[in-house]
Motif scaffolding. Structure first.
Motif, PDB file in Angstrom:
ATOM      1  N   PRO A  51       0.820  -1.221   0.165  1.00 26.22           N
ATOM      2  CA  PRO A  51      -0.025  -0.015   0.009  1.00 26.22           C
ATOM      3  C   PRO A  51       0.732   1.165  -0.123  1.00 26.22           C
ATOM      4  N   ILE A  52       0.206   2.383  -0.514  1.00 28.02           N
ATOM      5  CA  ILE A  52       1.189   3.423  -0.441  1.00 28.02           C
ATOM      6  C   ILE A  52       1.024   4.215   1.072  1.00 28.02           C
ATOM      7  N   GLU A  82       4.541   4.152  -4.593  1.00 24.71           N
ATOM      8  CA  GLU A  82       5.169   2.867  -3.959  1.00 24.71           C
ATOM      9  C   GLU A  82       5.405   2.285  -5.046  1.00 24.71           C
ATOM     10  N   PRO A  83       6.876   1.736  -5.579  1.00 16.25           N
ATOM     11  CA  PRO A  83       8.040   2.374  -4.476  1.00 16.25           C
ATOM     12  C   PRO A  83       8.152   3.967  -4.897  1.00 16.25           C
ATOM     13  N   SER A  84       8.915   4.523  -3.807  1.00 17.95           N
ATOM     14  CA  SER A  84       8.840   5.832  -3.924  1.00 17.95           C
ATOM     15  C   SER A  84      10.024   6.285  -5.015  1.00 17.95           C
ATOM     16  N   ILE A 125      13.179   4.119  -6.608  1.00 10.03           N
ATOM     17  CA  ILE A 125      13.293   3.892  -7.945  1.00 10.03           C
ATOM     18  C   ILE A 125      14.616   4.450  -8.574  1.00 10.03           C
ATOM     19  N   ASP A 126      14.975   5.424  -7.883  1.00 12.83           N
ATOM     20  CA  ASP A 126      16.258   6.303  -8.562  1.00 12.83           C
ATOM     21  C   ASP A 126      17.341   5.102  -8.196  1.00 12.83           C
ATOM     22  N   SER A 127      17.034   4.347  -7.174  1.00 11.66           N
ATOM     23  CA  SER A 127      18.444   3.574  -6.586  1.00 11.66           C
ATOM     24  C   SER A 127      18.217   2.356  -7.423  1.00 11.66           C
ATOM     25  N   GLY A 128      17.324   2.207  -8.436  1.00  7.01           N
ATOM     26  CA  GLY A 128      17.306   0.992  -9.151  1.00  7.01           C
ATOM     27  C   GLY A 128      16.548  -0.322  -8.622  1.00  7.01           C
ATOM     28  N   SER A 154      10.804  -3.549  -9.193  1.00 11.26           N
ATOM     29  CA  SER A 154       9.339  -3.762  -8.889  1.00 11.26           C
ATOM     30  C   SER A 154       8.445  -4.214 -10.038  1.00 11.26           C
ATOM     31  N   GLN A 155       7.485  -4.837  -9.995  1.00  9.35           N
ATOM     32  CA  GLN A 155       6.639  -5.109 -11.015  1.00  9.35           C
ATOM     33  C   GLN A 155       5.597  -4.072 -11.202  1.00  9.35           C
ATOM     34  N   LEU A 156       5.636  -3.526  -9.856  1.00  7.51           N
ATOM     35  CA  LEU A 156       4.132  -2.781  -9.918  1.00  7.51           C
ATOM     36  C   LEU A 156       4.568  -1.355  -9.434  1.00  7.51           C
ATOM     37  N   LEU A 157       3.945  -0.284  -9.861  1.00  8.06           N
ATOM     38  CA  LEU A 157       4.049   1.070  -9.336  1.00  8.06           C
ATOM     39  C   LEU A 157       2.477   1.642  -8.989  1.00  8.06           C
ATOM     40  N   ARG A 158       2.569   1.842  -7.805  1.00  6.47           N
ATOM     41  CA  ARG A 158       1.124   2.648  -7.246  1.00  6.47           C
ATOM     42  C   ARG A 158       1.447   4.033  -7.031  1.00  6.47           C
TER      43      ARG A 158
END
Lengths: 685, 118
Positions: free
Chosen positions: A154-155, A210-212, A216-219, A222-226
């Motif tokens: 969850p976000i 989420e991921p923040s 994401i910047d740190s690589g 994840s298969q899902l972005l909320r």
């Protein structure tokens, strides 16, 4: 091998050529890397070459090569990031992979139906990388966290995000909850997440995700972005914009109903600067035959040039002050200048850095010394020295031979060196430099040196010289014995240097291009082999002489001295005329007689002009009727009408149209003094 | 006819890509390193750029930044390979429109180009 369906023969040719270049570069650089593990620029270059190979072979659909290159690149990357130190086993692994790559390349060039199994090479690379790598290199790209879809997190909203949502809820922008699904086979999900987040940012404001953003910047994969987005765009617009990105499996958009918790994520990731690579020369490949042809044509032009100047001078004398003649003089002066420049530029084009021959040698020396258990520092210098292509082609084999000899016979085992009070690691130097219109290549080791007494004894034992002759030899003459056919002193045949078929071939190869090879040694300390080579085979510095009615050119490299003698002051030893030059007794031969062209007549009191030539330690006087100045001549191969004349290496045409025969000194000296230096020492103190 | 600048130090890759684009009716300009790319960009004003990351004489990321300085609207897609994730991220942050991972198929390249010049 199965290649991509659209590969054309032209594609293949370009690929093979490039692969060849990259493999050669890698071979050399990887050997250097072992000695200079901290050279960042070098590592960068190696990495780039491996990377290019990977990309190109992948594009070609050549799976074996692409995979191997990928494994190499992975290991190199560990070096580059400092995760792994450059060790000998790792370098071995890289070199073995390069060998395998070369086989793969050749299989592509010349399909035999067989296919090299690269799994051993890959396993070796993986083992070398093993210490720090986690598993298959391909899996490592995604970063540290496992790349699973997992249950959707969850976000989490922080206070700032919640406040922002409250603010926006009262405005007219709508809040959307967006779920972006990344397809499972994408290689870097985080990059796609980044793009998705960027696309959402373009449409409005991303309040939380989420991921923040920072994750994401740190690589982190994840298969899902909320995300919670504030935007004026419609739900469909959002779906279309984000869904238009590559590797997006699906986008779900619905109005966001405020509730839940958050974590905000300001982004301030600075973009890292990457180093630019070292310069490369841009090249065009030209068939050498075309260059030869060009050089030949320019040779003709040079002859005409000189002829025009001569005609101009004659006209000037005949018609002094005539306008047309003066104009002709100016024009011909200009032609002279242009032709000279053209000749020089063409010569330049034929020049290549000698490094093209040197490449591959460090690898050979390394492998050899490892195999023989010798410790060796191989130092190469002067690689940039330029030399004619045709010369380059002819010196590779002699050089390999000299180096092998040095490693095999010259350099001692570490124990031996320590016992002799020498540093454990031997130094083998390969140097090239230009000196007075010649290229000098020196191969020098600080090993055990050559025992001239043993060389003499071996030569006597093999019947190459008589014991008496052997006893009379000076040190310098004795060392010359190693160049005789069948004179190897190595008691045992080794796989490396073979058996006594070395130095004589080195010498004949070098002399075939008007070069010289000499040996010097200090017993127990060093051996030095020196090759003196012409800069080019297209032109020649030669002394022009006349004997009878024929004009000859004697390559300057062999001219030791010129001298003038009274005919009646020439003594005879054992039926042979000799002269004394600088403390040496030199046999004398008429150049005309040597070619059986005419019988020379020497009236009493006449003067004999003598050119003393030197080949190794052998001296020979050639009497001629006249010598003029030395000059540079354009070498033309012997035409069919002359055939293969013994002692004549080619012809040249001078500016006045005069044809001169170029004397092949090595073959002349060898045929006249057939019994060799030791049987009849010619330079007696 | 849209003009595309393709930048790659690997001659083979460049040739393949050029051929593909030319066959699909694009006007192609080639450069073999970052420095050449800057030069070619200024000279030929292409509609978009396919830019390799790993190159000598100015790598792709540096070239991208310079291109974006010369022309803030420059449309660039990075050509990349496995193992360059962080650089690709940097490139996207520095204004690259997209990236293609080598070895790429023709459809990917064409799609990327179409997206850029749309």
């Amino acid at each position: 091998m199965d290649l991509a369906p659209d590969v054309t023969p032209e594609d293949l040719e370009v690929f093979l050529q490039e692969a060849d270049e990259q493999l050669r570069l890698l071979d050399e650089d990887v050997v250097r890397l072992e000695r200079e593990p901290d050279a960042g620029e070098l590592l960068q270059e190696i990495f780039r070459a491996a990377h290019t190979l990977k990309g190109s072979s992948g594009m070609l659909g050549y799976k074996e090569m692409a995979e191997l290159a990928h494994h190499m690149e992975h290991l190199l990357d560990l070096f580059r990031t400092g995760a792994l130190a450059v060790t000998t086993p790792a370098v071995d692994a890289l070199l073995h992979s390069l060998d395998a790559m070369r086989v793969l390349r050749d299989e592509l060039a010349d399909p035999t139906g067989r296919s090299l199994d690269v799994s051993a090479a890959m396993a070796e690379l993986a083992q070398a990388a093993g210490a720090s790598a986690e598993g298959e290199p391909g899996a490592k790209d995604a970063g540290s966290a496992p790349a699973g879809a997992g249950p959707a997190a969850p976000i989490v909203l922080g206070p700032a995000a919640r406040e922002r949502i409250a603010d926006l809820a009262s405005g007219d922008a709508q809040l959307l909850a967006v779920d972006v699904h990344i397809s499972a086979d994408t290689i870097w999900s985080s990059v796609r997440l980044f793009q998705a987040l960027q696309a959402l940012g373009d449409l409005g404001e991303v309040i939380a995700s989420e991921p923040s953003q920072s994750a994401i910047d740190s690589g982190a994969p994840s298969q899902l972005l909320r995300a919670i987005v504030s935007t004026r765009s419609s739900e469909d617009d959002v779906r279309r914009e984000v869904g238009g990105l590559d590797d997006i499996a699906g986008v779900e958009v619905e109005p966001y109903v405020p509730e839940a918790v958050a974590k905000d994520a300001p982004d301030a990731a600075g973009a890292g600067q990457r180093r630019t690579g070292a310069g490369r020369t841009q090249t065009v490949r030209i068939d050498v035959a075309r260059l030869d042809e060009l050089m030949n044509q320019i040779g003709e032009l040079v002859i005409d040039r000189t002829r025009i100047v001569q005609i101009g001078k004659a006209l000037e004398q005949r018609y002094k002050g005539d306008d047309m003649v003066e104009a002709l003089g100016e024009t011909s002066a200009h032609i002279v200048k242009v032709v000279d420049e053209l000749q020089e530029s063409t010569r330049q084009v034929r020049m290549q850095p000698i490094g093209t021959v040197f490449s591959g040698l460090p690898r050979m020396v390394r492998d050899l010394s490892h195999k023989m258990g010798k410790k060796l520092d191989f130092q190469v210098s002067g690689s940039e020295t330029e030399i004619d292509r045709t010369v380059i082609e002819r010196i590779r084999d002699p050089l390999i031979h000299l180096l092998r000899n040095a490693v095999d016979h010259g350099v001692e085992l570490p124990e031996e060196r320590i016992a002799a009070g020498k540093p454990e690691t031997a130094v083998l130097k390969l140097r090239a430099y230009q000196e007075q219109g010649h290229i000098v290549i020196v191969v020098e080791d600080d090993g055990r040196g050559i025992d001239t007494e043993r060389v003499k004894a071996a030569a006597v034992k093999k019947g190459l010289i008589s014991a008496e002759a052997g006893a009379r030899l000076t040190e310098a003459q004795a060392i010359e014995l190693i160049f005789l056919p069948g004179a190897s002193t190595a008691e045992k045949t080794t796989e490396v240097s073979g058996r006594g078929v070395g130095m004589d071939i080195v010498r004949s190869n070098v002399e075939a291009i008007n070069g010289l090879v000499t040996a010097e040694t200090v017993l127990g300390q060093s051996t030095r082999m020196t090759l003196k080579l012409p800069l080019t085979l297209a032109t020649l510095h030669a002394l022009l002489v006349r004997a009878g009615t024929t004009h000859y050119a004697i390559p300057l490299v062999y001219v030791w001295e010129t001298t003038v003698r009274n005919a009646d002051e020439i003594p005879t030893i054992a039926g042979r005329e000799v002269i004394r030059v600088r403390d040496a007794v030199v046999p004398l031969t008429s150049l005309s007689e040597a070619f059986g062209l005419s019988r020379a007549e020497h009236a009493a009191g006449s003067v004999r002009q003598v050119v003393v030539v030197r080949l190794g330690e052998r001296l020979l006087g050639l009497s001629v009727d006249a010598f003029s100045e030395s000059q540079e001549i354009v070498v033309k191969p012997l035409g069919g009408f002359l055939g293969d004349v013994k002692g004549i290496g080619g012809v040249s045409v001078l500016g006045d149209g005069q044809v001169v025969l170029i004397v092949d000194i090595p073959s002349l000296v060898n045929s006249i003094m057939a019994r060799g230096p030791a049987e009849e020492p010619v330079a007696v103190a | 006819m849209a003009k595309i600048l393709i930048v790659d130090d690997a001659a083979f890759m460049r040739m393949k890509t050029t051929k593909l684009l030319a066959e699909n009716g694009y006007d192609v300009v080639e450069a073999s390193n970052g420095a050449e790319a800057i030069d070619a960009y200024k000279r030929t004003k292409p509609d978009c750029v396919l830019l390799d990351i790993t190159m000598p004489d100015m790598d792709g990321l540096t070239a991208l930044k310079e291109l974006r300085q010369i022309d803030p609207e420059a449309r660039v897609t990075m050509l990349t390979a496995m193992g360059q994730q962080s650089i690709v991220l940097d490139a996207l942050k520095s204004g690259a429109k997209d990236f293609i991972v080598k070895p790429f198929d023709s459809a990917r390249v064409l799609a990327a180009v179409q997206k850029m010049i749309a």
